[in-house]
Write an enzyme that holds these catalytic residues in place. Structure first.
Site, mmCIF file in Angstrom:
data_model
loop_
_atom_site.group_PDB
_atom_site.id
_atom_site.type_symbol
_atom_site.label_atom_id
_atom_site.label_comp_id
_atom_site.label_asym_id
_atom_site.label_seq_id
_atom_site.Cartn_x
_atom_site.Cartn_y
_atom_site.Cartn_z
ATOM 1 C CB CYS A 5 -0.915 -0.028 1.223
ATOM 2 S SG CYS A 5 -1.802 1.512 1.487
ATOM 3 C CB CYS A 8 1.107 1.205 4.319
ATOM 4 S SG CYS A 8 -0.475 0.699 5.035
ATOM 5 C CG ASP A 31 -3.938 14.533 -3.830
ATOM 6 O OD1 ASP A 31 -4.851 13.849 -3.338
ATOM 7 O OD2 ASP A 31 -3.510 14.366 -4.994
ATOM 8 C CG HIS A 47 -4.081 -0.775 5.163
ATOM 9 N ND1 HIS A 47 -3.683 -0.151 4.005
ATOM 10 C CD2 HIS A 47 -5.166 -1.517 4.836
ATOM 11 C CE1 HIS A 47 -4.485 -0.502 3.022
ATOM 12 N NE2 HIS A 47 -5.394 -1.334 3.503
ATOM 13 C CG ASN A 86 -13.698 9.940 -2.914
ATOM 14 O OD1 ASN A 86 -14.717 10.621 -2.798
ATOM 15 N ND2 ASN A 86 -12.601 10.398 -3.487
ATOM 16 N N GLY A 92 -15.261 6.367 -6.557
ATOM 17 C CA GLY A 92 -14.052 7.079 -6.974
ATOM 18 C C GLY A 92 -12.836 6.848 -6.094
ATOM 19 C CG HIS A 99 -7.493 8.864 1.284
ATOM 20 N ND1 HIS A 99 -7.572 7.570 0.786
ATOM 21 C CD2 HIS A 99 -7.933 9.671 0.282
ATOM 22 C CE1 HIS A 99 -8.024 7.612 -0.459
ATOM 23 N NE2 HIS A 99 -8.268 8.879 -0.784
ATOM 24 C CG HIS A 101 -9.415 13.925 -0.976
ATOM 25 N ND1 HIS A 101 -8.497 13.947 -1.985
ATOM 26 C CD2 HIS A 101 -9.967 12.676 -0.994
ATOM 27 C CE1 HIS A 101 -8.486 12.772 -2.599
ATOM 28 N NE2 HIS A 101 -9.372 11.974 -2.013
HETATM 29 P P1 5GP Z 1 -9.099 8.774 -3.842
HETATM 30 O O1 5GP Z 1 -9.734 8.919 -5.203
HETATM 31 O O2 5GP Z 1 -8.659 7.369 -3.542
HETATM 32 O O3 5GP Z 1 -9.972 9.359 -2.781
HETATM 33 O O4 5GP Z 1 -7.839 9.711 -3.892
HETATM 34 C C1 5GP Z 1 -6.531 9.280 -3.872
HETATM 35 C C2 5GP Z 1 -5.673 10.520 -3.928
HETATM 36 O O5 5GP Z 1 -4.343 10.136 -3.631
HETATM 37 C C3 5GP Z 1 -5.641 11.224 -5.297
HETATM 38 O O6 5GP Z 1 -6.069 12.566 -5.145
HETATM 39 C C4 5GP Z 1 -4.197 11.114 -5.738
HETATM 40 O O7 5GP Z 1 -3.747 12.277 -6.389
HETATM 41 C C5 5GP Z 1 -3.460 10.865 -4.432
HETATM 42 N N1 5GP Z 1 -2.264 10.027 -4.546
HETATM 43 C C6 5GP Z 1 -2.171 8.825 -5.165
HETATM 44 N N2 5GP Z 1 -0.927 8.318 -5.033
HETATM 45 C C7 5GP Z 1 -0.225 9.234 -4.320
HETATM 46 C C8 5GP Z 1 1.131 9.270 -3.864
HETATM 47 O O8 5GP Z 1 1.927 8.364 -4.086
HETATM 48 N N3 5GP Z 1 1.509 10.351 -3.152
HETATM 49 C C9 5GP Z 1 0.638 11.376 -2.880
HETATM 50 N N4 5GP Z 1 1.118 12.407 -2.179
HETATM 51 N N5 5GP Z 1 -0.638 11.364 -3.300
HETATM 52 C C10 5GP Z 1 -1.069 10.312 -4.007
HETATM 53 ZN ZN ZN Z 2 -2.245 1.251 3.684
#
Ligand code: 5GP
Ligand code: ZN
Length: 116
Positions: A5, A8, A31, A47, A86, A92, A99, A101
């Site tokens: 992950c 993680c 992000d 996790h 989400n 999405g 997490h 946002h």
């Molecule tokens: P979700 O759609 O799962 O709610 O959002 C995942 C978010 O994680 C996205 O906004 C994406 O830009 C962000 N994200 C994905 N991988 C990484 C990463 O490796 N590092 C960071 N800082 N953000 C990530």
């Molecule tokens: Zn995790």
């Protein structure tokens, strides 16, 4: 799961991370693809897949963390913020580590409440 992950790995600081805030159970970082300036993610260090397996016992500390991040972002000039969270692919969710946002807002930034 936890081994692979990406969040993680960030929580364990196995990959470089710009820490905006952290406490015992949460870490906050930018992000990678910000929808608005200052967009960051609040994640539990442990996790959990989504809010359904996230323990109620961490709820108060999560809200405290949200408030700390708000304090930081308001000091930096935000005058509002959206929280987005989400659950499951159909909604999405891309990263299967629970997490929130945190989306700082400014009057006249041209975004709606979904930050689009
Ligand atoms: P979700 O759609 O799962 O709610 O959002 C995942 C978010 O994680 C996205 O906004 C994406 O830009 C962000 N994200 C994905 N991988 C990484 C990463 O490796 N590092 C960071 N800082 N953000 C990530
Ligand atoms: Zn995790």
């Amino acid at each position: 799961m936890e081994k692979e992950c990406i969040f993680c790995k960030i929580a364990r600081k196995e990959i470089p991370v710009e820490v905006i805030f952290e406490n015992d159970n949460f870490i906050v970082f930018p992000d990678a693809h910000p929808k608005v300036e200052g967009h960051c993610l609040i994640i539990p260090k442990k996790h959990f897949t989504n809010i359904l397996d996230f323990p109620d016992s961490l709820g108060a500390e999560l809200i405290e963390t949200v408030k700390k991040v708000a304090e930081i972002k308001i000091k930096q000039g935000a005058d509002g913020f959206n929280l987005m969270q989400n659950n499951f692919e159909s909604a999405g969710q891309v990263v299967m580590h629970m997490h929130f946002h945190f989306l700082p807002r400014k009057k006249g930034d041209g975004k709606n409440h979904y930050c689009v």
